[in-house]
Enzyme design. Structure first.
Site, PDB file in Angstrom:
ATOM      1  N   HIS A  66      49.486  44.607  38.112  1.00 55.94           N
ATOM      2  CA  HIS A  66      50.699  43.881  39.475  1.00 55.94           C
ATOM      3  C   HIS A  66      51.730  43.817  38.164  1.00 55.94           C
ATOM      4  CE1 HIS A  66      47.020  42.293  42.032  1.00 55.94           C
ATOM      5  NE2 HIS A  66      47.789  43.405  42.188  1.00 55.94           N
ATOM      6  N   ILE A  83      50.222  38.754  35.530  1.00 56.09           N
ATOM      7  CA  ILE A  83      51.192  38.877  35.259  1.00 56.09           C
ATOM      8  C   ILE A  83      51.381  37.957  33.583  1.00 56.09           C
ATOM      9  CG2 ILE A  83      51.792  39.551  37.588  1.00 56.09           C
ATOM     10  CD1 ILE A  83      53.123  36.151  37.946  1.00 56.09           C
ATOM     11  N   ASP A  84      50.522  37.546  33.345  1.00 60.36           N
ATOM     12  CA  ASP A  84      51.107  36.542  32.466  1.00 60.36           C
ATOM     13  C   ASP A  84      51.083  36.962  30.438  1.00 60.36           C
ATOM     14  OD1 ASP A  84      48.035  36.375  31.300  1.00 60.36           O
ATOM     15  OD2 ASP A  84      47.419  34.956  32.444  1.00 60.36           O
TER      16      ASP A  84
END
Ligand code: NAD
Length: 252
Positions: free
Chosen positions: A122, A104-105
């Protein structure tokens, strides 16, 4: 990890024109973002909050946001690492067609991979959205509101529940991203699983789907994964060493 394994991986990547790279938290640990399952990882300190519990009470939502802010401290200012940059190079050279990421970065985009080639199954932790109307909200705004009132803020448009744009345990997977990931997996001529324990489903179903489709699976991870038995090549090593070494061999 041996030189022979790196050479074998480089040879396979060299032949590929539609490889999929499936990445997990392990590709970002060297960027200062802890994974979930390594010793000292985030999981060992905080159990995740289930989606139904997030929906169920304001107090749980406030706690979920506080945990999210703690994780986010490691995301803000994180820079793409050697493995992200090496993968971006493999995309540029036409060997890797898509990156399916559990992360998610946002670091694959930061490494220069065009957004159309990245499938975030995600979600993305760099912003929040309303679960009812989809309105985007900035995380800094949520944090300021929560700090001021002690309560998680409601959507400014419809009053709905605001949540980080990530997928929590127990939350439905995003339809479009799942469809895109499935299509990329079925089209792949090589499937590279990189820095993932391959234990989070349905995400880990994609390497399984690839092998059912007779696409060779390569796993690069520090430790054994539950799917090593399906792989035709498994390299136990640091992603930040393995992937740059592969790019180096392709240059030579
Ligand atoms: P995981 O924590 O279950 O597994 C990570 C794996 O990477 C472990 O097996 C570990 O041994 C390995 N690893 C760690 N550093 C490595 C390195 N430098 N080189 C090689 N291997 C290394 O992660 P997962 O499989 O991605 O599943 C956890 C879920 O948590 C994901 O679905 C993701 O959504 C989320 N998550 C995301 C981030 C992020 O965005 N960076 C961070 C933590 C968790």
């Amino acid at each position: 990890m041996s030189q022979a394994e790196i050479e074998e991986l480089a040879a396979r990547v060299q032949r590929a024109t539609r490889a999929v790279a499936f990445t997990g938290a392990g590709i970002s640990t060297e960027c200062g973002i802890p994974d979930f399952r390594s010793p000292g990882g985030f999981w060992s300190r905080h159990r995740p909050i289930e989606f139904k519990d997030f929906l169920g009470s304001e107090a749980t939502r406030a706690e979920a946001w506080r945990r999210f802010f703690a994780i986010r401290q490691s995301l803000v200012g994180a820079k793409a690492g050697p493995a992200h940059l090496a993968l971006a190079e493999l995309v540029r050279r036409g060997h890797v067609a898509s990156i399916i990421t559990q992360n998610i970065d946002g670091l694959h985009a930061q490494a220069g991979v065009e957004p159309g080639r990245i499938v975030e199954i995600h979600g993305n932790g760099t912003y929040a959205h309303c679960l009812s109307c989809g309105e985007r909200h900035e995380i800094d705004w949520v944090e300021a509101q929560l700090d001021a009132s002690g309560l998680p803020p409601a959507c400014v448009v419809c009053g709905g529940i605001v949540k980080a744009a990530t997928i929590s345990f127990g939350q439905a997977m995003p339809d479009q991203a799942m469809a895109d990931a499935r299509a990329a997996t079925l089209d792949a001529d090589l499937f590279l699983a990189i820095g993932s324990s391959l234990s989070v489903f349905p995400a880990a179903g994609f390497p399984v789907l690839a092998t059912r489709n007779r696409t060779p699976l390569v796993i690069v991870n520090r430790e054994a994964t539950g799917l090593d038995g399906l792989a035709s090549l498994t390299i136990h090593g640091e992603v930040g060493e393995v992937l740059p070494a592969v790019v180096e061999l392709l240059h030579s």
